[in-house]
Scaffold this motif. Structure first.
Motif, PDB file in Angstrom:
ATOM      1  N   ALA A 111      -8.054  22.708  81.430  1.00 55.46           N
ATOM      2  CA  ALA A 111      -9.365  22.078  81.282  1.00 55.46           C
ATOM      3  C   ALA A 111      -9.382  21.143  80.071  1.00 55.46           C
ATOM      4  CB  ALA A 111     -10.441  23.144  81.134  1.00 55.46           C
ATOM      5  N   LEU A 112      -8.754  21.579  78.991  1.00 56.48           N
ATOM      6  CA  LEU A 112      -8.703  20.763  77.778  1.00 56.48           C
ATOM      7  C   LEU A 112      -7.917  19.474  78.019  1.00 56.48           C
ATOM      8  CD1 LEU A 112      -9.476  20.627  74.802  1.00 56.48           C
ATOM      9  CD2 LEU A 112      -7.347  21.835  74.264  1.00 56.48           C
ATOM     10  N   ARG A 113      -6.812  19.585  78.759  1.00 52.25           N
ATOM     11  CA  ARG A 113      -6.021  18.400  79.074  1.00 52.25           C
ATOM     12  C   ARG A 113      -6.856  17.385  79.859  1.00 52.25           C
ATOM     13  NH1 ARG A 113      -0.511  21.522  80.984  1.00 52.25           N
ATOM     14  NH2 ARG A 113       0.485  21.637  78.915  1.00 52.25           N
ATOM     15  N   LYS A 114      -7.656  17.881  80.809  1.00 51.06           N
ATOM     16  CA  LYS A 114      -8.500  16.983  81.606  1.00 51.06           C
ATOM     17  C   LYS A 114      -9.523  16.286  80.724  1.00 51.06           C
ATOM     18  CE  LYS A 114     -11.341  16.829  85.781  1.00 51.06           C
ATOM     19  NZ  LYS A 114     -12.336  15.949  85.163  1.00 51.06           N
ATOM     20  N   HIS A 150      -4.159  29.655  80.116  1.00 45.09           N
ATOM     21  CA  HIS A 150      -3.561  28.573  80.894  1.00 45.09           C
ATOM     22  C   HIS A 150      -4.639  27.687  81.510  1.00 45.09           C
ATOM     23  CE1 HIS A 150      -0.626  26.542  83.430  1.00 45.09           C
ATOM     24  NE2 HIS A 150      -1.418  26.767  84.477  1.00 45.09           N
ATOM     25  N   GLU A 151      -5.663  28.322  82.093  1.00 53.48           N
ATOM     26  CA  GLU A 151      -6.754  27.552  82.707  1.00 53.48           C
ATOM     27  C   GLU A 151      -7.518  26.768  81.642  1.00 53.48           C
ATOM     28  OE1 GLU A 151      -8.914  30.552  84.766  1.00 53.48           O
ATOM     29  OE2 GLU A 151      -7.544  30.589  86.485  1.00 53.48           O
ATOM     30  N   GLY A 152      -7.682  27.369  80.450  1.00 59.34           N
ATOM     31  CA  GLY A 152      -8.364  26.679  79.361  1.00 59.34           C
ATOM     32  C   GLY A 152      -7.595  25.450  78.907  1.00 59.34           C
ATOM     33  N   VAL A 153      -6.262  25.573  78.849  1.00 59.19           N
ATOM     34  CA  VAL A 153      -5.430  24.438  78.452  1.00 59.19           C
ATOM     35  C   VAL A 153      -5.523  23.323  79.488  1.00 59.19           C
ATOM     36  CG1 VAL A 153      -3.047  23.675  78.116  1.00 59.19           C
ATOM     37  CG2 VAL A 153      -3.838  25.775  77.034  1.00 59.19           C
TER      38      VAL A 153
END
Length: 304
Positions: free
Chosen positions: A280-283, A275-278
């Motif tokens: 970060a990717l969205r940002k 979830h945190e990786g997603v």
């Protein structure tokens, strides 16, 4: 307390409840008369045979009818094959329950308990259960779930007995709820099924009646009651071959098992990391889009 059914009454109940059955020759008079009391009866005990059986009739007619070298038959009143067939093995006193907890007997007699029963006495220091209980041997090892056909037949057989005596589902217990020496009927080695769930399913079957269709059993997707209510965080569960193949160097998966606690913790950890990786990717994607917009504007301005 109740007077035991006669053999003829037992057969009548099987017919009433639509159970497919086979009579082992001599069953109606085969018992341990002279070796202890039979009745009054108070309930019905579920057992597993402790072995997976290929020929249900042959097993019922030999091992269950004749008994073992140290335990004469009959070893039950009923047995259920993998296809749901009920075998009539003996009638009267049978060597199935053995010694058990008098407190459990009192609860079953009064039908005044809830939840899973936890006996503190067993075969060597308990009271005589063979006098007080009908017994069914379900033909499977207990190291895995019984078949769906067996579970359906066991529920219906229980309802047939309860119907005759006017008992509630609280008169149905597992052998592991009667004797501290036992853990049957099981769903994995050493673990008894969630009997409160079994009783809820028996209650639904009884309420639906002989010609009715009960609501779907609380199987949790399996063929027997949900293991969740009988599982602890320290229990080990088997992992799939695919999981071990993905991480062959993971020593924690070497034995093919992982504790429930570790599995839940690992699942949560990986889900949170994903979830945190997603996020970060969205940002990063948003930043890239903004940069593209600025670059596009700069190129347009220069061209003008």
């Amino acid at each position: 307390m109740a007077t035991p059914m006669t053999a003829a009454q037992a057969v009548a109940q099987l017919k009433k409840w639509g159970l497919r059955y086979v009579e082992i020759p001599g069953w109606a008079t085969h018992n341990r008369e002279g070796h202890g009391a039979w009745g009054p009866v108070n309930g019905f005990i579920w057992h597993h045979t402790g072995a997976d059986v290929k020929d249900g009739r042959a097993y019922a007619a030999s091992t269950l009818y004749n008994g073992l070298s140290d335990l004469p038959g009959p070893l039950c009143h009923f047995s259920i094959g993998t296809d749901g067939t009920v075998y009539l093995v003996g009638w009267g006193r049978a060597n199935h329950a053995g010694g058990g907890d008098p407190a459990v007997l009192a609860h079953v007699q009064a039908e005044d308990y809830s939840g899973q029963l936890h006996p503190t006495r067993g075969n060597s220091n308990g009271v005589d259960g063979n006098a007080h209980f009908y017994g069914v041997e379900i033909q499977y090892s207990g190291g895995h779930e019984m078949t769906a056909a067996q579970y359906a037949a066991a529920r219906r057989l229980s309802a047939a007995i309860l119907d005759f005596h006017g008992w509630s589902e609280r008169s149905v217990i597992g052998h592991g709820e009667w004797s501290s020496d036992k853990w049957d009927p099981g769903y994995t080695p050493g673990k008894i099924m969630a009997m409160p769930t079994v009783r809820a399913d028996v209650k639904a079957t009884l309420a639906a009646g002989p010609g009715g269709t009960p609501s779907q059993p609380n199987t949790g997707g399996g063929t027997s009651p949900s293991k969740a209510t009988a599982m602890t965080l320290s229990d080990a569960v088997v992992v799939g071959a695919w999981l071990k193949a993905q991480w062959p160097d993971d020593k924690g998966l070497a034995d093919g098992k992982i504790t429930v606690n570790t599995a839940i913790g690992s699942t949560y950890g990986h889900a949170r990391a994903a979830h945190e990786g997603v996020d970060a990717l969205r940002k990063e994607v948003a930043d890239l889009r903004a940069a593209v917009v600025k670059l596009t504007a700069a190129v347009a301005a220069k061209g003008a």
